[in-house]
Write a protein that holds these residues in place. Structure first.
Motif, mmCIF file in Angstrom:
data_model
loop_
_atom_site.group_PDB
_atom_site.id
_atom_site.type_symbol
_atom_site.label_atom_id
_atom_site.label_comp_id
_atom_site.label_asym_id
_atom_site.label_seq_id
_atom_site.Cartn_x
_atom_site.Cartn_y
_atom_site.Cartn_z
ATOM 1 N N UNK A 193 7.566 6.143 -41.297
ATOM 2 C CA UNK A 193 6.592 4.746 -41.570
ATOM 3 C C UNK A 193 7.773 3.759 -42.769
ATOM 4 N N UNK A 194 8.176 3.046 -42.994
ATOM 5 C CA UNK A 194 8.936 1.742 -43.690
ATOM 6 C C UNK A 194 8.777 2.921 -45.100
ATOM 7 N N UNK A 195 7.560 3.745 -45.291
ATOM 8 C CA UNK A 195 7.692 4.628 -46.721
ATOM 9 C C UNK A 195 8.376 5.363 -46.975
ATOM 10 N N UNK A 196 8.804 5.502 -45.501
ATOM 11 C CA UNK A 196 9.266 6.835 -45.642
ATOM 12 C C UNK A 196 8.721 8.398 -44.887
ATOM 13 N N UNK A 197 7.745 8.071 -45.049
ATOM 14 C CA UNK A 197 6.452 8.413 -44.717
ATOM 15 C C UNK A 197 6.457 9.171 -43.318
ATOM 16 N N UNK A 198 6.340 10.559 -42.878
ATOM 17 C CA UNK A 198 6.204 10.598 -41.078
ATOM 18 C C UNK A 198 4.322 10.298 -40.733
ATOM 19 N N UNK A 199 4.049 9.974 -40.206
ATOM 20 C CA UNK A 199 2.589 9.628 -39.718
ATOM 21 C C UNK A 199 2.440 9.699 -38.203
ATOM 22 N N UNK A 200 1.236 9.434 -37.908
ATOM 23 C CA UNK A 200 0.864 8.975 -35.916
ATOM 24 C C UNK A 200 -0.117 7.735 -36.492
ATOM 25 N N UNK A 201 0.906 7.070 -35.225
ATOM 26 C CA UNK A 201 -0.162 5.150 -35.261
ATOM 27 C C UNK A 201 -0.654 5.838 -34.203
ATOM 28 N N UNK A 202 -1.481 4.749 -34.425
ATOM 29 C CA UNK A 202 -2.867 5.057 -33.230
ATOM 30 C C UNK A 202 -3.063 3.758 -32.744
ATOM 31 N N UNK A 203 -2.774 3.202 -32.035
ATOM 32 C CA UNK A 203 -2.698 1.711 -31.307
ATOM 33 C C UNK A 203 -3.784 1.460 -30.937
ATOM 34 N N UNK A 204 -5.302 1.091 -31.070
ATOM 35 C CA UNK A 204 -6.528 0.501 -29.963
ATOM 36 C C UNK A 204 -6.355 -0.602 -29.715
ATOM 37 N N UNK A 205 -7.208 -0.596 -28.361
ATOM 38 C CA UNK A 205 -7.390 -2.077 -27.584
ATOM 39 C C UNK A 205 -8.923 -1.854 -27.019
ATOM 40 N N UNK A 206 -9.806 -2.723 -27.355
ATOM 41 C CA UNK A 206 -10.858 -2.730 -26.250
ATOM 42 C C UNK A 206 -11.025 -4.700 -26.774
ATOM 43 N N UNK A 207 -10.907 -4.681 -25.081
ATOM 44 C CA UNK A 207 -11.210 -6.157 -24.414
ATOM 45 C C UNK A 207 -12.824 -6.286 -24.849
ATOM 46 N N UNK A 243 5.831 -5.989 -32.037
ATOM 47 C CA UNK A 243 7.054 -6.526 -32.303
ATOM 48 C C UNK A 243 7.381 -6.387 -33.508
ATOM 49 N N UNK A 244 7.232 -6.750 -35.478
ATOM 50 C CA UNK A 244 7.356 -6.022 -36.304
ATOM 51 C C UNK A 244 8.806 -4.754 -36.286
ATOM 52 N N UNK A 245 8.646 -3.455 -35.486
ATOM 53 C CA UNK A 245 9.110 -2.722 -35.346
ATOM 54 C C UNK A 245 10.095 -2.345 -34.355
ATOM 55 N N UNK A 246 9.857 -3.801 -33.156
ATOM 56 C CA UNK A 246 10.626 -3.790 -31.856
ATOM 57 C C UNK A 246 11.210 -4.565 -32.375
#
Length: 409
Positions: A193-207, A243-246
């Motif tokens: 992450x931007x804070x230097x800590x490692x993490x698992x990001x889960x991006x959810x989508x439900x229509x 977009x904020x990371x790519x």
């Protein structure tokens, strides 16, 4: 001019190809983004006419004005052309298939300068070829894409989990993937992450609504994420979540592979290596795409050029700040190391399937280190002989050879 001068040709849509398919050193670039960059919706026919150099941002925003949408890129500053011609996974794929499954018609300028319409009824062989065969057959100046009714707001966003939660998360993901429906999809990212800590990001989508989405993903919330950024958002913001990371301007290397199901042991090894090599100036990421595949694989493999697999895409993505040859080479080496960790944990996956999604393949461009002999033959598998015949008809001199070049029959 390029043919007479012996110049190699590259076609630029959105310029979103880390492999280099949309650029050329010492050659000629046909830049569609300068003039052919708009989208026009016909709400009665439920189609959108899209310029060959348009970005998905334009399509998403224009279509939703009429309560409509189509399958588009999950990063909205991606070009329509490259994504569609290479297949095109998106958040709406579980319900509507790939982007190429929603392509109704295209206008193609072929090697001899002819301007052709490609559809099921006009030049159907060319239509077969461009749906997954990339820019092998000409320059697509316009796409006509099918639109579908789409609610104004969807439930989406990111959950953050600490590394010790990985095993529980893998188990819950496996159970979730066994009963997914057409309204949902997910991405998971192993990253720093931007804070230097490692993490698992889960991006959810439900229509659907937030209440429906939270209920649908209840098992993930029960694990106790350390942060919850999910909410109802306007549909046109869905493809901005990454977009904020790519963003433009950073060094990047992409390596695609695939997996049949998440494997905790191999993912753990890969995540350990991510943490070992990443820092403020150079960062490794592994993105797992969990898009339900039933709709995509309901289309027969010989209907389009695209190779349809029963496996989910995995993207190893390297980012660095300083633009140096050393960083680029390091990115390539580390990406392959991480890919090997994931691949080693998979069973029942064929060598062809392991190659993953063609738009994520760094070996797409001839002359690169990652290109293997007969790479196009491997990528297109059983469809390759048919594509060779189409190539002979529309580009016998192999003028368009920048992306997985097909040898004419």
């Amino acid at each position: 001019y390029a043919r007479d001068s012996g110049l190699p040709i590259a076609i630029r849509g959105g310029g979103h190809s880390p492999a280099g398919a949309s650029s050329s050193e010492g050659g000629l670039v046909i830049d569609l983004s300068r003039y052919l960059n708009e989208a026009k919706v016909d709400p009665e026919k439920r189609v959108v006419y899209v310029g060959g150099g348009a970005l998905w941002d334009v399509v998403d925003k224009e279509a939703i004005k009429y309560g409509l949408a189509t399958v588009g890129g999950t990063v909205n500053h991606t070009g329509v052309g490259g994504l569609v011609l290479g297949g095109g996974y998106g958040w709406l794929s579980p319900k509507h298939g790939l982007a190429i499954d929603n392509l109704v018609q295209a206008t193609v300028v072929t090697a001899d300068g002819s301007i052709l319409t490609a559809s099921d009824t006009e030049n159907p062989d060319l239509f077969f070829g461009i749906r997954g065969g990339g820019c092998n057959f000409g320059v697509v100046t316009e796409f006509v894409l099918r639109l579908h009714p789409q609610r104004e707001k969807v439930y989406a966003g990111m959950l953050v989990f600490p590394p010790p939660m990985l095993e529980k998360l893998v188990n819950v993901t496996q159970k979730w993937s066994e009963r997914t429906g057409e309204k949902e999809a997910m991405m998971q990212v192993l990253t720093m992450g931007p804070d230097g800590k490692f993490a698992i990001l889960v991006v959810l989508f439900f229509n659907g609504s937030e209440a429906e989405g939270r209920e649908n993903f209840k098992a993930f919330f029960d694990l106790g994420p350390v942060a919850d950024f999910t909410k109802e958002i306007p549909y046109e913001e869905l493809n901005t979540l990454q977009n904020q990371t790519q963003f433009h301007g950073q060094g990047m290397y992409m390596k695609g592979i695939s997996q049949r199901k998440p494997d905790f042991e191999s993912i753990t090894k890969a995540f350990d290596h991510v943490q070992k090599v990443s820092g403020p100036e150079f960062k490794a990421n592994i993105l797992f795409e969990y898009f339900p595949l039933a709709k995509i694989n309901a289309v027969s493999s010989n209907s389009t050029a695209f190779r349809r697999d029963p496996t989910s895409s995995v993207l190893v993505l390297m980012n660095w700040k300083e633009n140096t040859e050393e960083n680029a080479e390091r990115g390539r080496i580390v990406a392959h190391e991480l890919a090997n960790f994931i691949v080693d944990g998979q069973q029942g996956v064929s060598p062809t399937q392991i190659l993953g999604y063609s738009n994520y393949d760094p070996g797409a461009v001839s002359g690169k280190k990652d290109v293997m002999s007969d790479k196009a033959k491997a990528i297109f598998a059983d469809n390759y002989p048919r594509l060779q015949k189409i190539k002979k008809r529309y580009d016998p001199d192999n003028i368009f050879r920048k992306w997985f070049p097909i040898t004419p029959a």
